[in-house]
Design a protein around this motif. Structure first.
Motif, PDB file in Angstrom:
ATOM      1  N   ALA A   9       0.575  -1.192   0.072  1.00  0.00           N
ATOM      2  CA  ALA A   9       0.070   0.181  -0.061  1.00  0.00           C
ATOM      3  C   ALA A   9       0.973   1.189  -0.109  1.00  0.00           C
ATOM      4  O   ALA A   9       1.962   1.229   0.613  1.00  0.00           O
ATOM      5  CB  ALA A   9      -0.890   0.084   1.134  1.00  0.00           C
ATOM      6  N   GLU A  11       0.468   5.368   0.631  1.00  0.00           N
ATOM      7  CA  GLU A  11      -0.519   6.453   1.365  1.00  0.00           C
ATOM      8  C   GLU A  11      -0.090   7.718   0.776  1.00  0.00           C
ATOM      9  O   GLU A  11       1.081   7.910   0.318  1.00  0.00           O
ATOM     10  CB  GLU A  11      -0.018   6.559   2.900  1.00  0.00           C
ATOM     11  CG  GLU A  11      -0.978   7.552   3.396  1.00  0.00           C
ATOM     12  CD  GLU A  11      -0.380   8.021   4.878  1.00  0.00           C
ATOM     13  OE1 GLU A  11      -1.469   8.652   5.664  1.00  0.00           O
ATOM     14  OE2 GLU A  11       0.508   7.557   5.417  1.00  0.00           O
ATOM     15  N   LYS A  13      -0.478  11.743   0.319  1.00  0.00           N
ATOM     16  CA  LYS A  13      -0.721  13.266   1.207  1.00  0.00           C
ATOM     17  C   LYS A  13      -0.420  14.057   0.391  1.00  0.00           C
ATOM     18  O   LYS A  13       0.256  14.225  -0.668  1.00  0.00           O
ATOM     19  CB  LYS A  13       0.265  13.138   2.486  1.00  0.00           C
ATOM     20  CG  LYS A  13      -0.066  12.042   3.365  1.00  0.00           C
ATOM     21  CD  LYS A  13       0.955  12.433   4.676  1.00  0.00           C
ATOM     22  CE  LYS A  13       0.237  11.291   5.667  1.00  0.00           C
ATOM     23  NZ  LYS A  13       0.683  11.736   6.904  1.00  0.00           N
ATOM     24  N   GLN A  64       4.954   6.110   1.139  1.00  0.00           N
ATOM     25  CA  GLN A  64       3.943   7.570   1.123  1.00  0.00           C
ATOM     26  C   GLN A  64       4.407   8.431  -0.132  1.00  0.00           C
ATOM     27  O   GLN A  64       5.670   8.610  -0.457  1.00  0.00           O
ATOM     28  CB  GLN A  64       4.359   8.073   2.378  1.00  0.00           C
ATOM     29  CG  GLN A  64       3.270   9.347   2.615  1.00  0.00           C
ATOM     30  CD  GLN A  64       3.805   9.935   3.770  1.00  0.00           C
ATOM     31  OE1 GLN A  64       4.403  10.924   3.952  1.00  0.00           O
ATOM     32  NE2 GLN A  64       2.890   9.860   4.869  1.00  0.00           N
TER      33      GLN A  64
END
Length: 146
Positions: A9, A11, A13, A64
């Motif tokens: 995964a 993320e 932002k 991320q």
């Protein structure tokens, strides 16, 4: 660019650079959003990745990516907001029907193009915009010589 495992995964932002958003929202709209917490504005945005973290095997941090809004056009009236809303609903329906709502495969470009072209049918084309710009430049020259 490092490679991630297929099922790892990532993320997403938002980066703090918000110049495109500020420029897309007239002062009156920004003021209205400030005065009414929870209010919303519909907009089309272009997101550009500006950095990533969590890619080393020995890092504890998850993967991320930071995204910056690099282009933004907001629905400045009820008609435009309704068009953007319908485009979003159509794309959401399409993702549900294709089983991609969890982000596995993305959006089918053909269906998105149809939804967008229908919504844009009443808006000026690039050629019409260029004619308008040239006409405006001509009027400005005439006013300067008057």
């Amino acid at each position: 660019m490092p490679k991630l495992g297929k099922h790892q995964a990532v993320e997403a932002k938002l980066d703090t650079g918000s110049g495109a958003i500020h420029a897309a929202l007239p002062d009156e709209m920004r003021r209205g959003l400030w005065e009414r917490p929870g209010a919303s504005v519909f907009a089309l945005v272009q997101l550009t990745s500006v950095s990533y973290t969590g890619h080393a095997e020995d890092e504890e941090k998850g993967a991320q990516v930071k995204l910056r809004v690099t282009l933004c056009e907001a629905g400045l009236d009820d008609q435009r907001a309704a068009q953007l809303t319908e485009i979003m609903r159509a794309l959401h329906r399409e993702r549900q029907m294709n089983g991609t709502l969890d982000g596995q495969d993305g959006i089918a470009e053909r269906d998105a193009e149809i939804a967008v072209s229908e919504a844009l049918a009443t808006m000026p084309t690039e050629a019409e915009f260029e004619v308008w710009q040239e006409s405006k430049r001509g009027r400005t020259r005439i006013e300067q010589h008057a």
